[in-house]
Design a protein around this motif. Structure first.
Motif, PDB file in Angstrom:
ATOM      1  N   SER A  86      36.209  30.984  42.939  1.00  0.00           N
ATOM      2  CA  SER A  86      37.012  31.770  42.002  1.00  0.00           C
ATOM      3  C   SER A  86      36.514  31.602  40.578  1.00  0.00           C
ATOM      4  CB  SER A  86      38.485  31.352  42.086  1.00  0.00           C
ATOM      5  OG  SER A  86      39.051  31.717  43.321  1.00  0.00           O
ATOM      6  N   ASN A  99      33.630  34.065  40.178  1.00  0.00           N
ATOM      7  CA  ASN A  99      34.093  35.419  40.470  1.00  0.00           C
ATOM      8  C   ASN A  99      35.121  35.914  39.447  1.00  0.00           C
ATOM      9  OD1 ASN A  99      33.856  37.422  42.953  1.00  0.00           O
ATOM     10  ND2 ASN A  99      35.976  37.493  42.289  1.00  0.00           N
ATOM     11  N   ARG A 151      43.618  38.383  41.854  1.00  0.00           N
ATOM     12  CA  ARG A 151      43.482  37.085  42.506  1.00  0.00           C
ATOM     13  C   ARG A 151      44.493  36.893  43.628  1.00  0.00           C
ATOM     14  NH1 ARG A 151      41.198  32.366  38.786  1.00  0.00           N
ATOM     15  NH2 ARG A 151      40.374  33.539  37.038  1.00  0.00           N
ATOM     16  N   ASP A 162      44.694  41.252  47.619  1.00  0.00           N
ATOM     17  CA  ASP A 162      43.534  41.958  47.065  1.00  0.00           C
ATOM     18  C   ASP A 162      42.220  41.243  47.347  1.00  0.00           C
ATOM     19  OD1 ASP A 162      44.691  44.254  45.408  1.00  0.00           O
ATOM     20  OD2 ASP A 162      45.875  42.572  44.723  1.00  0.00           O
ATOM     21  N   THR A 163      42.295  39.952  47.674  1.00  0.00           N
ATOM     22  CA  THR A 163      41.090  39.138  47.808  1.00  0.00           C
ATOM     23  C   THR A 163      41.140  38.341  49.103  1.00  0.00           C
ATOM     24  OG1 THR A 163      40.900  38.927  45.406  1.00  0.00           O
ATOM     25  CG2 THR A 163      39.717  37.313  46.719  1.00  0.00           C
ATOM     26  N   LEU A 215      36.146  32.221  48.030  1.00  0.00           N
ATOM     27  CA  LEU A 215      36.547  33.571  48.432  1.00  0.00           C
ATOM     28  C   LEU A 215      35.316  34.379  48.796  1.00  0.00           C
ATOM     29  CD1 LEU A 215      35.639  35.241  45.694  1.00  0.00           C
ATOM     30  CD2 LEU A 215      37.818  34.424  44.857  1.00  0.00           C
ATOM     31  N   THR A 251      34.442  39.617  45.299  1.00  0.00           N
ATOM     32  CA  THR A 251      35.074  40.933  45.150  1.00  0.00           C
ATOM     33  C   THR A 251      34.197  41.889  44.359  1.00  0.00           C
ATOM     34  OG1 THR A 251      36.249  40.260  43.140  1.00  0.00           O
ATOM     35  CG2 THR A 251      37.363  39.886  45.253  1.00  0.00           C
ATOM     36  N   ARG A 265      36.980  43.500  49.554  1.00  0.00           N
ATOM     37  CA  ARG A 265      38.320  43.638  48.979  1.00  0.00           C
ATOM     38  C   ARG A 265      39.330  43.768  50.115  1.00  0.00           C
ATOM     39  NH1 ARG A 265      37.403  46.395  43.839  1.00  0.00           N
ATOM     40  NH2 ARG A 265      35.580  45.323  42.949  1.00  0.00           N
TER      41      ARG A 265
END
Length: 488
Positions: free
Chosen positions: A246, A249, A262, A266-267, A314, A317, A348
């Protein structure tokens, strides 16, 4: 034998009226006769005309009823004049006869189906279904209404019989002359090639289709865009990291930790490994400071920045996460202007529909140099998109957490006759660049767009699932042209 029989018969007669009767008369299977007719017709030794006959034949179920009687009659006869219980009646007849017979007997008003007792409403019935089936079996004519009723019950089926009527063709001969397909060495040695009749070549025949690999439309457009970037002097960034922290990103891009992007809706966050262990600590501290209290002329976001949020792993994105890494590495050396680009997958957590997928390709370009302005960005964008054949551009102010000013990019689509959004752009904020250690007069202009949208426009595809994913029609990949002409 069949060929000799046909040609020999036509030598003495003008016509074979029906190939089916002809086959029966000479004792040869009609299918064999048909194969010979097709060959003779192809070489124009005979002219053939189709004869089509249709007749109704009994199905296996219909044939069984001609022997045992229809289910409704069987059921009626199983009911004694004094009546019978349902349970006893079910034991007396076959389950299929009971099921079909009940509905038909009630429809004909032959039986009274009580809750416990079944009784007759008439004393005698005629088996019209059996009689109709026997008449059809014997080839007799039956009314159309009766035909429709039997067809609905699937007791009869339409059988098509095809035969041919034959006459002499323009190339008729009592005996077919065998034509040679090849000129051999033996023919030349014997000298009999002069008397041979050779089979004509079919120069219109298509060859066997070549089976080989085919380029996907996405790969073609990707390669085209890659060549455009290289022609403009850009260097490709390494994008082989689908998993990002994160920090790179979001945090390094001056995107606040409470930003909706976040959220897990969405992620895609990873469960294993859930966090990263390697981050540049001095840089992390500067990013934390600018988020909490600002700096470089900014007030920051004024919140309590949490390291555990920055450590979360993650699926990236956007490829801007790669840009943040590259700019940080650039800041660790004596500054030199750079032009970077990347084309790769991003992820996404979005609902899938005709224009959105949970993964897609992002195209990103950036220029890092001293004293760049918004005018430079607009000029580079005009140069880039004109090489794609998009010369009519418009720009609309927008907001991004890591660029200021920011612009949405629109292009006029000649097919749609309207302006279509094709990308986003802007100048990276000082709050993002200066904590990395880049000089204060260095500016970075950047833009990004998806690979799927221009590909769909260029290839006339209106559903992204037809372009990317498990529902792609492979024939689309085989049919589309190797290259598109008319675009630089």
């Amino acid at each position: 034998m069949a060929e000799d029989a046909i040609l020999g018969f036509l030598e003495k007669n003008e016509k074979i009226a029906d190939s089916g009767k002809f086959a029966s008369n000479i004792g040869i299977d009609h299918n064999e006769i048909v194969n010979v007719i097709k060959s003779l017709h192809g070489f124009r030794l005979v002219d053939a005309e189709d004869i089509k006959r249709e007749k109704w034949v009994l199905t296996d179920e219909g044939k069984s009823y001609t022997v045992a009687g229809s289910p409704e009659v069987q059921l009626f006869l199983a009911v004694p004049p004094e009546g019978i219980s349902r349970e006893e009646l079910q034991k007396k007849v076959d389950p299929s006869v009971y099921k079909i017979g009940c509905s038909q007997a009630i429809k004909n008003k032959w039986l009274e189906m009580g809750k416990a007792q079944v009784s007759r409403k008439v004393q005698q019935v005629e088996d019209q279904v059996k009689d109709l089936l026997l008449r059809i079996q014997d080839g007799e004519a039956v009314d159309q209404g009766d035909i429709d009723a039997l067809k609905k019950r699937k007791l009869i089926a339409l059988q098509t019989w095809k035969s041919y009527s034959l006459t002499k063709g323009p190339n008729y001969a009592p005996k077919r002359k065998k034509v040679a397909t090849d000129l051999t060495r033996e023919h030349l040695q014997r000298g009999d090639w002069k008397d041979l009749e050779f089979k004509e070549y079919n120069f219109s025949a298509k060859g066997q289709p070549a089976e080989g690999g085919h380029l996907h439309p996405l790969l073609k457009v990707r390669k085209q865009l890659q060549m455009i970037f290289l022609q403009m002097g850009f260097e490709e960034m390494p994008t082989n990291n689908f998993v990002e922290s994160s920090f790179w990103n979001f945090d390094a891009l001056f995107q606040p930790q409470q930003h909706p992007a976040r959220d897990s809706h969405d992620t895609f966050f990873l469960q294993v490994p859930s966090t990263t262990k390697k981050l540049p600590e001095d840089y992390v501290e500067r990013v934390k400071r600018v988020h909490e209290s600002g700096g470089y002329g900014s007030r920051g976001y004024g919140y309590d920045w949490k390291r555990e949020e920055a450590n979360k792993n993650l699926l990236r994105t956007h490829t801007t996460a790669v840009s943040s890494r590259m700019l940080y590495l650039l800041a660790q050396k004596p500054f030199a202007p750079k032009k970077y680009f990347s084309i790769d997958r991003v992820f996404r957590n979005e609902a899938v529909d005709r224009t959105h997928l949970a993964e897609f390709h992002q195209i990103e370009g950036l220029v890092c140099d001293r004293g760049l302005t918004l005018g430079d960005l607009i000029g580079v964008l005009h140069d880039f998109f004109s090489r794609l054949g998009m010369s009519k551009l418009r720009f609309k102010p927008a907001y991004n957490p890591y660029t200021e000013p920011s612009m949405e990019i629109f292009s006029y689509h000649e097919g749609f006759k309207k302006w279509v959004e094709i990308g986003n752009s802007g100048m990276f904020r000082p709050e993002m660049l200066l904590p990395m250690g880049l000089p204060e007069d260095v500016r970075v202009i950047a833009w990004g767009l998806s690979l799927e949208r221009p590909t769909m426009i260029l290839y006339g595809i209106d559903n992204i699932r037809d372009l990317f994913g498990h529902k792609v029609d492979l024939s689309l990949i085989k049919r589309n042209p190797i290259c598109r002409l008319g675009v630089d």
